[in-house]
Design an enzyme around this catalytic site. Structure first.
Site, PDB file in Angstrom:
ATOM      1  N   ARG A 269       0.867  -1.182   0.000  1.00 55.54           N
ATOM      2  CA  ARG A 269       0.000   0.000   0.000  1.00 55.54           C
ATOM      3  C   ARG A 269       0.902   1.230   0.000  1.00 55.54           C
ATOM      4  O   ARG A 269       1.773   1.376   0.863  1.00 55.54           O
ATOM      5  CB  ARG A 269      -0.953   0.007   1.194  1.00 55.54           C
ATOM      6  N   HIS A 273      -1.997   3.519   6.457  1.00 56.27           N
ATOM      7  CA  HIS A 273      -2.920   2.420   6.763  1.00 56.27           C
ATOM      8  C   HIS A 273      -4.361   2.901   6.647  1.00 56.27           C
ATOM      9  O   HIS A 273      -5.190   2.246   6.003  1.00 56.27           O
ATOM     10  CB  HIS A 273      -2.643   1.901   8.171  1.00 56.27           C
ATOM     11  N   TYR A 283       7.555   4.438   9.995  1.00 54.19           N
ATOM     12  CA  TYR A 283       7.943   3.032  10.062  1.00 54.19           C
ATOM     13  C   TYR A 283       8.357   2.446   8.707  1.00 54.19           C
ATOM     14  O   TYR A 283       8.707   1.272   8.621  1.00 54.19           O
ATOM     15  CB  TYR A 283       6.812   2.182  10.666  1.00 54.19           C
TER      16      TYR A 283
END
Length: 370
Positions: A269, A273, A283
């Site tokens: 992706r 999120h 991250y």
């Protein structure tokens, strides 16, 4: 004294032998070239164009949905860019009678299955009309509880089996969902009853901020199918031809009574999120992003179709403009829908309203009438 090693049986070697069997299926490489002719699904020119149209349309829908969310015109939204092949090529292998049980990122499959776009927008806003599915539309609303749809899919598939329907139940989750108990219970139940289900884990490498390597010590998620006694397939989730082929084959096995299949699509992706405050730069590195951008499913498929003389900039622009117009009309329709009231929710909660709820309903109706 160390235990003597049994030369006839080594469980570690058995594990490694199983893991090595799960090689990733790929048909189309990053340059848009066929590298596995034997597994080419041989879609017609019209089918290839249609699949590309859906992927381009969905990329625009994702961009506009992110923008609408930032404007405060949508509520919950989980970006989909990068997962178009995983989502749409798998759906392209389904039939209208098949039942889709989605995760919260799987709005595109529902739309291409027949869910009106304005209802998808209402769902995002939490409006009850977004969940009122038309008769004959075989979908459930996007599941927010991680992995719960796997249990539901097993039940829906068993119901289809009992009714002798030549259809399948298809469900999706992310790599994080494979760590939920519902995941194991769902694939085990469906496997035990040979129910016609397809379980798709879209491994986009991060469950929010948790990297895939911390999710499980298993080399692949696909190999978890072995524990349930069902086929498991690892596929390049950025390759629309490979995703279509493995889903088509899984569906054929299911309707023949051969039971469910677990499919792991290796994908990515590009965005956060969800739009609810996640920051992927905390991250993920730019190097990881760049590596996966080279595998972009739209770029890969575009190269393939252009080489066949089936796609060009003009066709793509037509799809983009159509998407923008339809999205604009859908958000306008969603805006014109009467705002949800507390009395609406109380009134539709029960077929026969209990006295205690009726008391609350009367109170809110009185407040809302002022």
């Amino acid at each position: 004294m160390a235990a003597k090693k049994n030369q006839q049986f080594d469980p570690v070697e058995t594990l490694h032998a199983i893991e090595e069997k799960f090689e990733m299926v790929q048909v189309l490489n990053e340059e848009g070239e066929i590298v596995n002719k034997d597994y080419d699904p041989n879609l017609s020119d019209e089918q290839l164009e249609e699949l590309m149209k859906r992927m381009v349309y969905t990329r625009i829908l994702d961009q506009r949905s992110i923008s609408l969310n930032r404007q405060g015109r949508l509520g919950f939204y989980a970006p989909t860019a990068g997962q178009e092949a995983s989502q749409l090529a798998s759906h392209f292998a389904l039939e209208k009678d098949d039942f889709i049980l989605p995760g919260y990122r799987d709005v595109p499959q529902l739309i291409w299955h027949g869910w009106p776009l304005h209802q998808a927008f209402l769902f995002s806003r939490g409006h009850f009309k977004g969940n009122q599915m038309a008769e004959g539309l075989n979908i459930l609303p996007p599941q927010i509880i991680i992995g719960a749809q796997f249990i539901q899919a097993a039940g829906v598939a068993l119901g289809m089996q009992k009714r002798k329907k030549e259809a399948v139940a298809v469900t999706y989750t992310g790599d994080g969902g494979s760590s939920q108990g519902d995941f194991y219970e769902g694939i085990n139940f469906a496997g035990a009853f040979r129910a016609p289900a397809i379980f798709i884990v879209q491994n986009n490498q991060f469950a929010i901020s948790t990297p895939r390597e911390l999710q499980t010590s298993a080399k692949t998620i696909a190999q978890k199918a072995v524990s349930a006694g069902i086929p498991g397939v690892l596929v390049d989730g950025m390759d629309p031809l490979a995703v279509y082929a493995v889903t088509r084959d899984a569906r054929e096995r299911a309707v023949k009574g051969e039971g469910p299949t677990l499919i792991e699509t290796m994908c990515y992706r590009y965005g956060p999120h969800t739009m609810a405050g996640d920051d992927p730069t905390r991250y993920r590195t730019s190097d990881i992003d760049s590596e996966w951008e080279k595998k972009d499913p739209l770029v890969r498929f575009r190269k393939y179709l252009e080489a066949k003389g089936l796609w060009n900039e003009e066709k793509e622009n037509e799809v983009i403009e159509k998407a923008k117009e339809e999205i604009k009309a859908a958000i306008k329709e969603a805006d014109s829908t009467p705002k949800q009231k507390v009395s609406d929710l109380l009134g539709i909660m029960y077929e026969e309203v209990p006295f205690n709820v009726q008391e609350q309903l009367d109170i809110y109706k009185a407040k809302e009438s002022k």
